[in-house]
Design a protein around this motif. Structure first.
Motif, PDB file in Angstrom:
ATOM      1  N   VAL A   1      35.950  38.392  44.462  1.00 56.17           N
ATOM      2  CA  VAL A   1      37.244  38.739  43.619  1.00 56.17           C
ATOM      3  C   VAL A   1      37.252  40.236  43.271  1.00 56.17           C
ATOM      4  O   VAL A   1      38.381  40.721  43.440  1.00 56.17           O
ATOM      5  N   ASP A   2      36.117  40.654  42.788  1.00 55.03           N
ATOM      6  CA  ASP A   2      35.979  42.234  42.290  1.00 55.03           C
ATOM      7  C   ASP A   2      35.463  43.034  43.602  1.00 55.03           C
ATOM      8  O   ASP A   2      35.347  44.482  42.811  1.00 55.03           O
ATOM      9  N   ARG A   3      35.173  42.704  44.419  1.00 51.39           N
ATOM     10  CA  ARG A   3      34.506  43.468  45.425  1.00 51.39           C
ATOM     11  C   ARG A   3      35.380  43.354  46.733  1.00 51.39           C
ATOM     12  O   ARG A   3      35.711  42.098  47.139  1.00 51.39           O
TER      13      ARG A   3
ATOM     14  N   ARG B  78      41.784  40.384  38.485  1.00 49.46           N
ATOM     15  CA  ARG B  78      43.004  39.245  38.147  1.00 49.46           C
ATOM     16  C   ARG B  78      43.489  38.700  39.835  1.00 49.46           C
ATOM     17  O   ARG B  78      44.361  37.813  39.666  1.00 49.46           O
ATOM     18  N   GLN B  79      43.144  39.313  40.607  1.00 53.72           N
ATOM     19  CA  GLN B  79      44.107  39.202  41.953  1.00 53.72           C
ATOM     20  C   GLN B  79      45.453  39.310  41.921  1.00 53.72           C
ATOM     21  O   GLN B  79      45.971  38.251  42.432  1.00 53.72           O
ATOM     22  N   ILE B  80      45.801  40.036  41.171  1.00 51.19           N
ATOM     23  CA  ILE B  80      47.486  39.895  40.696  1.00 51.19           C
ATOM     24  C   ILE B  80      48.344  40.260  41.894  1.00 51.19           C
ATOM     25  O   ILE B  80      49.503  39.556  41.987  1.00 51.19           O
TER      26      ILE B  80
ATOM     27  N   LEU C  10      42.302  39.124  55.001  1.00 49.29           N
ATOM     28  CA  LEU C  10      42.010  37.779  53.896  1.00 49.29           C
ATOM     29  C   LEU C  10      41.871  38.750  52.389  1.00 49.29           C
ATOM     30  O   LEU C  10      42.330  38.204  51.643  1.00 49.29           O
ATOM     31  N   LEU C  11      41.196  40.004  52.368  1.00 49.12           N
ATOM     32  CA  LEU C  11      41.149  40.628  51.299  1.00 49.12           C
ATOM     33  C   LEU C  11      42.693  40.889  50.655  1.00 49.12           C
ATOM     34  O   LEU C  11      42.840  40.532  49.500  1.00 49.12           O
ATOM     35  N   ALA C  12      43.422  41.234  51.613  1.00 46.73           N
ATOM     36  CA  ALA C  12      44.825  41.445  51.252  1.00 46.73           C
ATOM     37  C   ALA C  12      45.607  40.331  50.700  1.00 46.73           C
ATOM     38  O   ALA C  12      46.197  40.479  49.776  1.00 46.73           O
ATOM     39  N   ILE C  13      45.379  39.216  51.302  1.00 50.35           N
ATOM     40  CA  ILE C  13      46.299  38.005  50.963  1.00 50.35           C
ATOM     41  C   ILE C  13      45.749  37.466  49.590  1.00 50.35           C
ATOM     42  O   ILE C  13      46.508  37.020  48.798  1.00 50.35           O
ATOM     43  N   MET C  14      44.218  37.805  49.401  1.00 52.04           N
ATOM     44  CA  MET C  14      43.776  37.092  48.009  1.00 52.04           C
ATOM     45  C   MET C  14      44.233  38.145  47.059  1.00 52.04           C
ATOM     46  O   MET C  14      43.922  37.749  45.742  1.00 52.04           O
TER      47      MET C  14
END
Length: 351
Positions: free
Chosen positions: A83-85, A46-48, A36-40
């Motif tokens: 987002v940032d962690r 920016r989760q670019i 899930l971290l990878a797909i987001m």
């Protein structure tokens, strides 16, 4: 690690994220969370490199499965992907994403659609409570088009009415986990309450703000954010939530008198970003606090007559109306809210 999975991306209420069948995700929490971290695209502001939108409201996941609970259609696990962690949290529920669970369950064949409307009973695994969603299904198919409007979402869509009951203490074990309508933390009076969402409710004036500021102005106020986090970290153990340093609860809601004909005005940190509006279950908790004698909210709120009570909870981009049913002692025993949902895509998402 999993490379891809079937997924439906949906807007639910004022949030959006990925909806998955439980069987389509990696088994085991560590593998699931890494996927899930990878797909987001987390952690990255920016989760670019992923599907997330750089905001907690667009970095969410719903995991749905057929329920084994008698009389319940589906189970729903909400996961907040930070987002940032590199953190995936199941410490809270999400009433906005909940709006998409009924339509998703019907689309995936977990619930048979009626002609007209279909009720979907949903066991919320994060809190152990049950909600019922009423989904528009003309000709036995989910309809996303309609005339319902909610603040924070442009245009109109098909209504999804969500009914809650027995949500008091769903995460903290009691409506008022400290046993008090008011406690004091860092010299500030707070109401620690959980009627579906653990919230610390405090007066905006006590935090040296009006409570009518924009989201952007509040997020830029470093002193305010530091003070809120100090209170939050101390409230966590007092609310039976333990160490909340790495958790997304409790939410921090600052209240002030209503200005647009509502019951109360709010500004909510969730917990480190200011919410563009207010969460569904957070609004239920705040509405309950507003009707609680002696709370930080009671003297500021404008409570309408009658039962059930239609309480407009004002927030930065409008209001969210909670329909609260009271028992003969004046306690909130049920709540309902109108939401909308929309399917955005259906396919495979890649890590």
């Amino acid at each position: 690690m999993y490379n891809s999975s079937p997924c439906m991306w949906m807007r639910g209420g004022t949030s959006k994220g990925g909806f998955f069948l439980a069987e389509d995700l990696p088994q085991g929490i560590e593998a699931r969370d890494a996927f899930l971290l990878a797909i987001m695209g987390s952690p990255d502001l920016r989760q670019i490199d992923g599907m997330g939108g750089g905001d907690p409201l667009t970095s969410k996941v719903a995991v749905v499965s057929k329920s084994s609970t008698p009389g319940v259609d589906v189970d729903y696990l909400f996961l907040q992907v930070m987002v940032d962690r590199a953190i995936v949290s199941d410490a809270q529920n999400c009433g906005n994403m909940l709006a998409g669970v009924g339509p998703f369950a019907i689309e995936r064949g977990l619930v048979a659609a009626n002609d007209g409307q279909t009720k979907v009973s949903i066991y919320m695994k994060n809190t152990g409570k049950i909600a019922t969603a009423i989904v528009e299904t003309p000709d036995h198919k989910v309809s996303y088009r309609g005339d319902a409007r909610i603040d924070g979402v442009p245009g109109t869509a098909s209504p999804v009415m969500i009914e809650f009951s027995d949500t008091a203490g769903s995460s903290c074990g009691a409506l008022l986990p400290s046993g008090n309508a008011i406690d004091e933390i860092d010299g500030i009076e707070v109401t620690m309450i959980d009627n579906g969402m653990p919230c610390v409710v405090l007066r905006a004036s006590d935090m040296n703000i009006s409570g009518l500021e924009t989201r952007e102005k509040l997020e830029a106020d470093g002193d305010l954010r530091t003070r809120l986090e100090s209170i939050r970290l101390k409230a966590g153990p007092a609310m039976n939530l333990g160490d909340v340093a790495q958790k997304t609860v409790p939410k921090m809601t600052m209240v002030s008198p209503p200005v647009n004909g509502g019951a109360i005005s709010t500004r909510t940190f969730i917990p480190h970003r200011c919410h563009a509006s207010i969460g569904v279950l957070g609004a239920v908790s705040v509405a309950t606090a507003a009707m609680l004698e002696g709370s930080t909210t009671a003297d500021l709120a404008d409570i309408p007559p009658g039962n059930p009570k239609h309480l407009k909870i004002e927030h930065p981009i409008g209001e969210t109306t909670i329909v609260a049913g009271l028992d003969d002692k004046g306690n909130v025993e049920s709540a309902a809210i109108l939401r909308t949902a929309r399917k955005l895509f259906d396919g495979r998402v890649f890590a």
